[in-house]
Structures are given as C-alpha cells and as structure tokens.
Design an enzyme around this catalytic site. Structure first.
Site, PDB file in Angstrom:
ATOM      1  CE  LYS A  48      -3.117  -5.338 -23.584  1.00  7.08           C
ATOM      2  NZ  LYS A  48      -3.912  -4.111 -23.507  1.00  7.08           N
ATOM      3  N   GLY A  96      -7.569  -2.018 -30.311  1.00  5.29           N
ATOM      4  CA  GLY A  96      -6.645  -2.670 -29.380  1.00  5.29           C
ATOM      5  C   GLY A  96      -7.225  -4.002 -28.895  1.00  5.29           C
ATOM      6  CD  GLU A 103       2.544  -9.112  -5.057  1.00  2.69           C
ATOM      7  OE1 GLU A 103       3.341  -9.873  -4.471  1.00  2.69           O
ATOM      8  OE2 GLU A 103       2.345  -7.936  -4.705  1.00  2.69           O
ATOM      9  CB  CYS A 147       5.214  -4.520   0.083  1.00  2.37           C
ATOM     10  SG  CYS A 147       6.133  -3.028  -0.310  1.00  2.37           S
ATOM     11  CE1 TYR A 148       1.287   0.841   5.495  1.00  2.00           C
ATOM     12  CE2 TYR A 148      -0.263  -0.973   5.729  1.00  2.00           C
ATOM     13  CZ  TYR A 148       0.181   0.274   6.120  1.00  2.00           C
ATOM     14  OH  TYR A 148      -0.463   0.960   7.112  1.00  2.00           O
ATOM     15  N   GLY A 181       0.828  -1.197   0.000  1.00  2.00           N
ATOM     16  CA  GLY A 181       0.000   0.000   0.000  1.00  2.00           C
ATOM     17  C   GLY A 181       0.862   1.247   0.000  1.00  2.00           C
ATOM     18  CG  ASP A 207      -7.248  -4.437 -23.121  1.00  2.00           C
ATOM     19  OD1 ASP A 207      -6.699  -5.550 -23.224  1.00  2.00           O
ATOM     20  OD2 ASP A 207      -6.710  -3.451 -22.580  1.00  2.00           O
ATOM     21  CG  HIS A 219       5.686  -6.475  -4.503  1.00  2.00           C
ATOM     22  ND1 HIS A 219       4.436  -6.211  -4.001  1.00  2.00           N
ATOM     23  CD2 HIS A 219       6.472  -5.446  -4.122  1.00  2.00           C
ATOM     24  CE1 HIS A 219       4.449  -5.047  -3.361  1.00  2.00           C
ATOM     25  NE2 HIS A 219       5.677  -4.561  -3.420  1.00  2.00           N
ATOM     26  CB  THR A 278     -10.456  -6.549 -30.267  1.00  2.00           C
ATOM     27  OG1 THR A 278      -9.968  -5.353 -30.872  1.00  2.00           O
ATOM     28  CG2 THR A 278     -10.794  -7.555 -31.334  1.00  2.00           C
TER      29      THR A 278
HETATM   30  N1  GLN Z   1       4.747   2.890   1.520  1.00  2.00           N
HETATM   31  C1  GLN Z   1       5.575   1.818   1.930  1.00  2.00           C
HETATM   32  C2  GLN Z   1       7.015   2.006   1.405  1.00  2.00           C
HETATM   33  O1  GLN Z   1       7.284   2.850   0.563  1.00  2.00           O
HETATM   34  C3  GLN Z   1       4.992   0.509   1.411  1.00  2.00           C
HETATM   35  C4  GLN Z   1       5.100   0.385  -0.090  1.00  2.00           C
HETATM   36  C5  GLN Z   1       4.373  -0.800  -0.654  1.00  2.00           C
HETATM   37  O2  GLN Z   1       3.638  -1.523   0.019  1.00  2.00           O
HETATM   38  N2  GLN Z   1       4.545  -0.993  -1.943  1.00  2.00           N
HETATM   39  O3  GLN Z   1       7.874   1.302   1.851  1.00  2.00           O
END
Ligand code: GLN
Length: 587
Positions: free
Chosen positions: A375, A227, A173, A84-85, A57, A229, A171, A231
């Site tokens: 995509k 494009g 994902e 991440c966050y 986030g 999508d 990440h 189509t």
């Molecule tokens: N804002 C937080 C950072 O910059 C988390 C970023 C994120 O979750 N992509 O570290």
C-alpha cells in the site's frame, strides 16, 4: 518488474511466511537487489549470493513435512539470517532444541538483554519488536550464543560465535519493529558486505512497459472500486495504453459505504476516463449472499459475482470486442493472504483471487500492474503519477465491502464468563504464527491498555481478539448472539454507523492519525437492539502488521453516544488487538 542490473546479492528462502516478500522489499529499499526462492533451493544455486535469509512460515520444524533447507547452506561459508521459523529451523538443523511454547507471543513485545553482535550494532531508541510465534527455541545449537530475550521468549535472537550464522525470533522486516530496518541493514552491509545496486524509486517506467507487453494488442476491461489500489492501477493502464483502450467499470454491489457511488463518478471524471460505466448490481449480490454466515463463503461468492458481472457486461458486446483482458488493482498482501505462495496459509481469500479469476490468470487474461507492491508504495506511485492526495490518502477499504464488516450468526447463544471478561459467541479471523485462526472474541467491561490486551490473547488459546466495552444499553452478561445475516436492514445499520464514525473522525482530525478505521457490526445484543458496533482504528504502513490506536476519550464518548442512537444498536466496543494476532478486518 524493474529488471535487476545484476544477480541478486541476497536471497530470501521462502518457508511459507506472510512477510517473506516483505523481507525482500525491505532489502531492496536499502538499495540492494534481493529475490525470493523456494526454501529447498539447492545450495549450489545460491553459491554466488552474499547472504541468505530463511523466512517465517506456518509450520513447526518438529513436524514431518515442514519446509527444510539444503543442509549445505548452513555448512557453507555464506552468511545466513533466520527469521522466526527460520530461527527455529536453523536451531533444529544444527542440533539445538525446538518445542511448542506454553503460550503464544503475537504482536508487540520488548527486546531485552541485547548482547553485542554485528546484527545489533548502533541501535538506538526503543527496542519494541513484533512477534508472531508459538514455538520456541529451547536450547541453542553448539557454538551459538543467546543474543536477546523477551518476557515470553528466552531465546529471541542467537548467533554463532565464529561463523556468520544468526537468527531472530522476531520480525525485523515489519514496520512495528522499531529498529528493524537498522537490523536488516547491519546484516546486509556489515555482515554480508553487499554494495548498493538498486534504485527502489525506479518503478513507473518498467510497470508501464510490462502493461504494454502483457496487453499486446488487447484492450483492458478494468474493475475499479474508487479505492487507492484500483485507482492507481487503472491510471497506470490509461497512461500505458491510452484512454481508448481501457474500459473502467464500477460495480455497485450494495455493499459500499454511504456516498461511494457519487464519489467514484467524480473521481473518474477527474482522471479523464472516457470509457467508464457504473453497474448497479445490488439485488444480485444480496441475493447470492442471502443467509450466508461463513466469512470465506461470503468472500468467494462476492468474488465470483464480480466475474458474473464481468461476463455479462462483455457478452452484451457494447463495450469492447472479444479481444480483451481483465485489469485489477490487486496488491501483494491480497496475494499472500489468499495463500499465494507454495507454503503460505490462506488467511482470507481476497475477491480478486477466487476460482473464476484464477482461471483468467491461468489463461493469461489478467493484468495486475501492482501485484508485487504494498500500500505505501502504491501511494508513492500514485503521487508520482500526479493523482491528487484527496484520492490517494483515503483509508483502505476491502473489495468485498461491508459484507465482511457485517458479522452474521444463524444461532442464538449466551455470552460465557471467561476470566477476566466474557466470551462472545461469535468468531473472527486472525493470523497466529503465520497460520489462519478463526476464534472467539473476549469482551472486557472496560478499556485496558493494549499491553494487557496483548497478554490476554497470548495466553488464551481459544481467542484471537480482545474488545473493551465503551458504552451499551445493557451489561455484557445480558447480551446474546442474535440471529442476523446480510439483510438490507443490517447493512443499512452498519452503513449508518460507519458514516457517523467517518464524520466524527474527519471533523476531529482523528481520521488523519490512523491508517484505517474499520467499523464492524456484530450480532451481539438484546431484544429490540440485536447488534453492536466495534470500532477498530489501527496504524499500519503496509497492511501486513498493525497496531491499535487509542482515540481521545472525549471523541470516543461522543461517537458512542451517537452510535447508540442508531436503531437496533445495543453496544459500542473498541478492538484492542494488534495484527497479529487479529487481522485488520474481522473476516
Ligand atoms: N509456526 C511457527 C510458530 O508458531 C513459526 C511461526 C512463524 O514463522 N511466524 O512458532
């Protein structure tokens, strides 16, 4: 869509991340049904899940008002993965320390010191990961071990010694994390013990059903662009409702690439569209955009202008009676980048998400059959529908067209020295730590490796992009920002440059090696040659992250030579920035 056979086994708690929905999709691709809920969903509502994932986030955990989770979640026996966050929040809630880093870490990084842990079982091959953060976990909470690190980030993964709580700063994902799918699969199957209950291929039937339900007895007025999508979305509507009930309109905005209108006529003939119309609207689009420099303003004007065309076309009454809804080829990244979830930042407003369209959404007059897909899935669906590859494997092209590849400037300004290159006095859009950034461009006199470019962006807060000079009529310090807006002359210059790049990359086969290849015109040059061209070939799968692709030297030299022959072009640059921190398009 695609109604679950059972309850979700995994829930992704949305802290406003750009990749939140992508996490759920990746888990569904593993054959396990997952959904996305607000980050503050009460623990009691989640007690039957086999596992929870806290997403990334744009916020910082140490700031008031940043997204939180019900603390009960981390106290229960549930397996939880923070991303991440999500890692930062897990650390913060359980008594660890989080602070702002001295520099950011965006794009490519290498994972090292990987400790044995269920999450990292059976990984093989490279440990390339994709990062997108500035905040750092500085100390893990009691009971946790550090599981991995990178050069910039000492705590790139952490896990509790006894309880099923674990987190990664990177990440898993996104496709550019080489072992990401394996890491998610380890979490879902080994840690959470999920069973397969979902077939990711079972898509077309439920989409068509949904189209019939949403449309009811109303006809569909569909904006097509040629494009992939629109189509595929249009074809789904044709199949679901029959050709008599779907009216296709292609708007020639004057912002299209060379030869596009001709191509679109051929495409729609092929698709068997009986009701199809080309609307020539160049003059009105260019009038509405005259003198506008700000990228978001451009995007809003273009989106609203589409609404004007749609209203005018309908009011003539020739096409459909009053009982209609509007169809669009919106896909998931358009929604999320336009700030489509409660806590996500607006990275850029897609033309299919402006106020006039939102009004239609609110009154139930929009149909977007692909709004929850990416995509690569859209192409797979297109293949299943039997649309020929020639139409499906085109490079993505943005709805606002060349307008957002033609950067504008209303002031003159010199370039400035900034070790080890030059700061160009123009700005482009980027995404850093899930937030929008609008920063300057660093230009280098040569083409260093993308590792060096990544390192430069990470440590230089005032930029979000690095370009290298391929060839020019003047040295970079002699160039300046020149005054230039969306004039027919500049658009023609860009269209010419784009056509040259397209022809040479098609002839050489390079076109098939890249996912997308924006050609950008920037108002940087000298007297008599006020603009430069930036080449941005990238590799991606879903558009959410992207890696720079280097072109064979010989091809690059040839391209630069031809581009410098275009009237008004001063230099040719190569964009060396991954996404993040640079978005694929510049605006
Ligand atoms: N804002 C937080 C950072 O910059 C988390 C970023 C994120 O979750 N992509 O570290």
């Amino acid at each position: 869509m695609n109604a679950p056979k059972s309850q979700p086994q995994i829930t992704v708690l949305d802290a406003g991340g750009q990749y939140c929905h992508l996490i759920a999709r990746k888990i569904r691709d593993l054959g396990v049904y997952a959904d996305v809920l607000a980050s503050d969903t009460p623990a009691g509502d989640l007690s039957d899940r086999k596992g929870l994932i806290i997403s990334g986030g744009p916020d910082s955990v140490y700031e008031p008002g940043s997204p939180r989770i019900d603390p009960g979640i981390l106290m229960s026996r549930s397996a939880v993965l923070g991303i991440c966050y999500g890692q930062q929040l897990m650390a913060f809630e359980l008594g660890g320390r989080v602070r702002k880093g001295d520099k950011g870490e965006y794009g490519l990084a290498l994972l090292s010191n990987v400790k044995p842990h269920a999450l990292f079982r059976n990984l093989n091959g490279g440990q390339q990961i994709w990062m997108n953060h500035r905040d750092q976990v500085e100390a893990v909470p009691p009971g946790f071990d550090v599981l991995a690190s990178t050069d910039t980030c000492a705590i790139a993964a952490m896990g509790h010694r006894e309880r099923p709580l674990m987190a990664v700063q990177f990440h898993p994902e996104v496709v550019h994390t080489s072992q990401g799918t394996k890491i998610l699969s380890n979490f879902v199957f080994d840690v959470c013990g999920c069973a397969r209950d979902w077939d990711p291929k079972d898509r077309i039937r439920p989409i068509e059903q949904e189209i019939r339900t949403v449309a009811g007895d109303r006809n569909v007025f569909f904006f097509v662009s040629g494009g992939v999508d629109s189509t595929v979305a249009y074809t789904l509507c044709l199949r679901a409702l029959g050709p008599d009930r779907v009216y296709g309109i292609y708007v020639d905005t004057g912002l299209m690439r060379e030869g596009e209108t001709k191509y679109v006529r051929r495409l729609f003939q092929h698709l068997g569209a009986t009701a199809f119309h080309v609307e020539e609207s160049e003059t009105e689009f260019l009038k509405a955009l005259a003198g506008v420099c700000d990228p978001e303003t451009k995007r809003h004007i273009i989106g609203e202008q589409f609404v004007v065309v749609q209203e005018r076309t309908l009011s003539t009454g020739h096409f459909l009676d009053g009982n209609w809804i509007l169809g669009q080829g919106t896909i998931y990244p358009d929604t999320i980048e336009s700030g489509g979830t409660a806590r996500a930042d607006v990275i850029k407003t897609h033309h299919n998400r402006v106020a006039g369209i939102q009004k239609l959404i609110e009154t139930g007059r929009i149909i977007e059959p692909l709004a929850s897909f990416y995509k690569d899935e859209v192409r797979e669906i297109g293949e299943e529908l039997g649309i020929p590859g020639e139409f499906l494997h085109r490079h993505p092209f943005p709805g606002p067209g060349l307008a957002i590849r033609c950067l504008c400037s209303d002031t003159e300004a010199p370039v400035e020295r900034l070790e080890p290159g030059w700061l160009l006095p123009i700005k482009s859009v980027g995404v850093k730590g899930d937030s929008r950034s609008y920063h300057s461009v660093l230009a280098l006199e040569n083409l260093p490796s993308d590792e060096i470019a990544t390192e430069l962006v990470n440590r230089t807060m005032e930029i979000n992009r690095v370009v290298g000079l391929v060839k020019a009529r003047a040295a970079i310090p002699a160039m300046r920002a020149t005054i230039g807006t969306l004039t027919p002359a500049r658009l023609a210059r860009l269209r010419r440059a784009d056509a040259i790049v397209r022809r040479l990359s098609e002839e050489s086969g390079f076109e098939r090696e890249v996912w997308q290849f924006p050609v950008v015109l920037i108002p940087i040059g000298v007297e008599g040659a006020p603009d430069s061209v930036v080449l941005r070939p990238i590799h991606s799968v879903d558009g959410m992250t992207a890696q720079v692709v280097r072109m064979p030297d010989q091809l690059l030299r040839r391209m630069a030579d031809e581009l410098l022959k275009v009237d008004g072009v001063c230099g040719v640059f190569y964009d060396l920035t991954h996404k993040p921190p640079g978005t694929i398009e510049w605006e």
